[in-house]
Design an enzyme around this catalytic site. Structure first.
Site, PDB file in Angstrom:
ATOM      1  N   HIS A 140       1.036  -1.358  -0.073  1.00  0.00           N
ATOM      2  CA  HIS A 140      -0.146  -0.559  -0.059  1.00  0.00           C
ATOM      3  C   HIS A 140       1.064   1.322  -0.223  1.00  0.00           C
ATOM      4  CE1 HIS A 140      -4.236  -0.844  -0.181  1.00  0.00           C
ATOM      5  NE2 HIS A 140      -3.293  -2.165   1.045  1.00  0.00           N
ATOM      6  N   LYS A 545     -15.974   4.891   2.846  1.00  0.00           N
ATOM      7  CA  LYS A 545     -15.511   6.329   2.482  1.00  0.00           C
ATOM      8  C   LYS A 545     -16.781   6.405   1.978  1.00  0.00           C
ATOM      9  CE  LYS A 545     -13.442   6.476  -1.280  1.00  0.00           C
ATOM     10  NZ  LYS A 545     -14.563   7.297  -1.942  1.00  0.00           N
TER      11      LYS A 545
END
Length: 878
Positions: A140, A545
């Site tokens: 990541h 999100k």
């Protein structure tokens, strides 16, 4: 506690002093005085001194352009050294009077508790040995530390351990301190930031390095201790071939939104894994061949090697030759496709059987104490890692498969697949899945995107089954998403079942997960294409999100409950795959508590989860720390399987339904419905700048647009840098406040006390609120946000304050994390070094936005270093 504080502060002080020596040597005493002035100002400011805060602010404002980078580097290194000291505190040598850490006690205590609950020794041994825990390592963009530096940091931790010996004389202590000084100087003079973005292959190599340097050692150690705990509790041993925890990887397989992960990259990473595995086993077997010089052998070993004077060495030398052949072939195949010679190891039994033969022979001949040493360690590695080190998952977005199917049906004159309704798609896909003829002629020449999808499917078909995990479909929403991948794999030559896994990510898709799986399980022929249990992936990042963590957490819980129910009715085993990030905003948090808070029946001896970015380093970067975290996983999955929590009471469900509605409304009112929000976000955080930084191989955006186009990771990362931590808490302040306004405080208290799901959510919320800092967020606003948007920042800080107050009301404390003074101590220790970096970063962003700076200018490099330092200081960043 005081003892840990004192020792931690002592270590941090020593490391800081040695770093100061290094800085003085390079840049002079005057520069070091500036650093000290900034640090002392930050420390005094944290204690409420207006004079200290002013000293900090004026010192940073007065820095020349040429001083920004070294100052940023100094505080970045301070934070990395503080992290090392903290990590060491978690695993340092303890004397007999001190209790063992929780991570070491958790399994023995659980086994005793299970025995008291009436579980028989046989049942406990059987359940422990057949657990299937899959930790999926992913790369990541938030893992900002370079591998070179990570190795130096590990060496520093080793020297702290050496210093901990109480019987050192003054000469030995001086030698260790000198080694520490040298290592810190090496780290200071090593550039901490990559100038170029890592490739997916670089990321995969980083993952392999974590295995080589840490997990390779941790696996046999944790299994040895688990075996000891099991034997102490039950009188039984773990079977030799038990591997309750295995590893998979997305590095080199995750192409969702990353055009740099191609079929060729996936092939290369599979070969590199095979090469690395053979190389690691070769080192083990070389050592074993040197050690096992004994002559006495069992009849079975004699039958294998004849009358050799050194039977164990003879058996191991044959295995060594095959491992060399495997390593050489994998290495040569990286540059050209070569058929595998006869000697190449293809099946894990070919690795295990010679080791088992030696192991059993030693036991038969009265040399069990020798067998149970490094040979047993090697055996356990062979069972856990196999010939392929990790199983590689492949992940792709459902829209890419839909586009490929559309091009195919268009070419065949059948119409446009993307325009068909769901039932038409299912009928077509089932027909073709059951048809023996190929769907496409060999001369079909697809467009580039479709060609890449098909090339990936061909790599999957060609790879050995044991080298692969699952094919994950991100943004899945329907049964046809799964069938389309099964058809593309069949068309590419796959003739075995493979786990094709829908990943449900948005709120709507999570709510629809149950019906989709119910549809699939009812389709003719579907179950014969299942490879083992029905695997379903739950997305934490994008659902949060999309809707905020209040609504997302409840949707994830309900989806899991429904999936458990459907699979039980359909008599199909279920494997839930949890796509968690490192932060609370992406489903992160302490793994042990998270597993125990899952719905009853959802952890039935199986658990799969992603381990991401910087969390891999913090949880698995050092063998001792890795061992502790493996213990936590093992104990939590065993407990959740044998002692699942009771289902929530109807009143709690009603409460969560209402809170989810209130939470999503409050979250979307800010993030989606406020027309000023996106512009404020871009001004107040380093979001735009993060996209330019060479932090990972994947682009920060899926496409151009607002918040919805951002990947979940930079969305979280940006808010973490400014300490507002918005995605982790926004929505909770409204949901909890409204529940209290309705007079439901008693129900909330009951939920927190009796329901692990709710308690864990509140605990994680408290943790993130303790790390949030409205004053730091205000500082960014003052430096970076236009006057007409300042009111929005003030409003968000008010909401943060509301969230803190409502959580304190719920926990009955006067300070966040008052129940965990050790964590508070760690946060407090870091704030002294974080505050200057935040101030510096805001200044750098302001200067950077007011002038055109090239990517390798001191300004941009200092900005990069500030990002890395804040990431290190806050640990779980994205």
């Amino acid at each position: 506690m005081a003892d840990i504080d004192a020792r931690l502060r002592e270590d941090v002080h020593l490391l800081g002093e040695l770093l100061g020596n290094t800085i003085r040597e390079q840049r002079g005493a005057e520069f070091l005085d500036k650093i000290e002035r900034i640090r002392k100002g930050a420390k005094a400011g944290r204690r409420g001194s207006a004079e200290g805060a002013e000293q900090l602010s004026s010192s940073v404002d007065g820095l020349g352009d040429d001083e920004l980078l070294p100052v940023a580097r100094a505080f970045n290194q301070f934070l990395n050294l503080a992290n090392i000291a903290e990590q060491y505190q978690l695993m340092h040598r303890r004397d007999d009077k001190q209790p063992l850490p929780f991570e070491s006690r958790v399994l023995p205590e659980l086994l005793d508790r299970l025995k008291a609950e009436g579980h028989s020794p046989d049942a406990l041994a059987r359940q422990l040995s057949k657990l299937e825990i899959d930790l999926v390592l992913t790369a990541h963009p938030t893992e900002v530390a370079r591998r070179t530096l990570i190795q130096k940091y590990d060496a520093i931790a080793a020297q702290l351990a050496a210093l901990d010996h109480r019987d050192l004389n003054s000469i030995e202590r001086t030698q260790i301190t000198s080694r520490l000084q040298r290592l810190i100087a090496e780290a200071w003079h090593t550039e901490e930031i990559r100038r170029i973005r890592p490739t997916p292959v670089d990321e995969a190599k980083w993952g392999f390095a974590v295995i080589e340097h840490s997990l390779w050692h941790a696996i046999p150690n944790y299994l040895r201790k688990a075996d000891h705990a099991l034997h102490a509790a039950t009188g039984l041993h773990l079977p030799l071939e038990a591997a309750p925890i295995r590893f998979a990887s997305w590095m080199g397989g995750d192409r969702d939104g990353n055009p740099n992960v191609t079929a060729a990259v996936t092939r290369e990473v599979l070969l590199l894994a095979r090469w690395m595995a053979a190389d690691l086993y070769l080192r083990d077997v070389d050592n074993l061949a040197a050690e096992l010089s004994m002559q006495q052998a069992s009849d079975a070993l004699r039958a294998s090697v004849g009358d050799s004077a050194e039977p164990y060495r003879a058996e191991l030398k044959r295995l060594r030759e095959r491992l060399r052949a495997t390593r050489n072939w994998a290495n040569a195949s990286l540059s050209e496709t070569l058929p595998a010679p006869e000697a190449v190891l293809r099946d894990n039994r070919e690795l295990l059987d010679p080791l088992l033969l030696c192991f059993q022979s030693l036991h038969e001949c009265g040399m069990g104490v020798i067998a149970d040493g490094p040979l047993l360690d090697c055996l356990r590695r062979a069972v856990t890692f196999g010939l392929f080190l990790v199983r590689l998952d492949v992940r792709q977005d459902s829209s890419r498969h839909c586009a490929a199917m559309t091009e195919i049906t268009d070419y065949l004159g059948l119409g446009r697949y993307e325009e068909w309704d769901e039932q038409t798609r299912i009928d077509f896909l089932l027909r073709e899945l059951n048809n023996r003829r190929p769907l496409l002629p060999s001369y079909f020449k697809p467009a580039a995107d479709t060609a890449e999808v098909l090339a990936t499917c061909r790599e999957v078909a060609a790879a050995p089954a044991a080298s692969l995990g699952s094919y994950v479909i991100s943004m899945a929403g329907s049964a046809s998403d799964v069938l389309a991948v099964q058809l593309l794999l069949k068309e590419s030559g796959l003739q075995r079942p493979m786990r094709v896994v829908p990943l449900f990510e948005t709120l709507a898709d999570l709510d629809n997960a149950g019906p989709v799986i119910e549809t699939l399980l009812g389709l003719p022929g579907y179950r014969s294409r299942l490879h083992g249990p029905q695997e379903v992936m739950i997305g934490y990042s994008d659902s949060a999100k999309d809707a905020g963590t209040t609504a997302a957490a409840w949707a994830q819980y309900r989806a899991q409950e429904r999936l458990v129910e459907i699979c039980r009715e359909q008599q199909v085993e279920l494997l839930l795959f949890h796509g968690r990030g490192g932060t609370v905003g992406r489903g992160g948090g302490p793994a042990h508590a998270a597993i125990l808070s899952q719905p009853p029946g959802s952890v039935a001896g199986r658990f799969r989860t992603t381990e991401q970015g910087e969390m891999i380093r913090f949880k698995f970067g050092l063998p001792d720390i890795a061992e502790q975290n493996l213990n936590l996983y093992l104990a939590a999955v065993l407990e959740a399987t044998l002692l699942p929590p009771p289902p929530p009471q109807p009143a709690w469900r009603t409460m969560m339904d209402q809170m989810a509605d209130d939470g999503v409304s409050a979250y979307r009112a800010v993030v989606r419905e406020n027309p000023e929000f996106v512009e404020y976000f871009r001004q107040a955080t380093p979001e735009q700048e993060l996209g330019r930084l060479p932090l990972g191989s994947r682009p920060a955006k899926r496409r151009e647009g607002g918040v919805e186009s951002l990947r979940a990771i930079p969305w979280i990362f940006a808010w973490t840098q400014t300490r507002l931590m918005l995605p982790a808490w926004l929505g909770w302040e409204a949901a909890l406040s409204k529940a209290l306004e309705r007079g439901e405080g008693e129900v909330l208290a009951q939920m927190r006390e009796q329901w692990p799901f709710f308690r864990t959510r509140i605990d994680m919320l408290e943790m993130v609120l303790a790390k949030a800092d409205a004053d730091i967020a205000r500082l960014y606003d003052e430096r970076l946000v236009s006057a007409e948007l300042q009111h929005l920042g003030a409003h968000l800080r008010d909401l943060l304050s509301q969230a803190c107050n409502v959580v304190l009301g719920l926990t009955g404390q006067t300070q966040l994390l008052a129940h965990s003074p050790e964590t508070l101590e760690f946060i407090s220790l870091r704030n002294t070094y974080l505050d200057p970096l935040h101030l510096l970063q805001a200044e750098l962003l302001s200067r950077s936005r007011n002038r055109e700076a090239s990517l390798d200018s001191p300004l941009e490099l200092a900005l990069l270093v500030s990002v890395a330092g804040i990431a290190a200081g806050l640990r779980n960043t994205g």
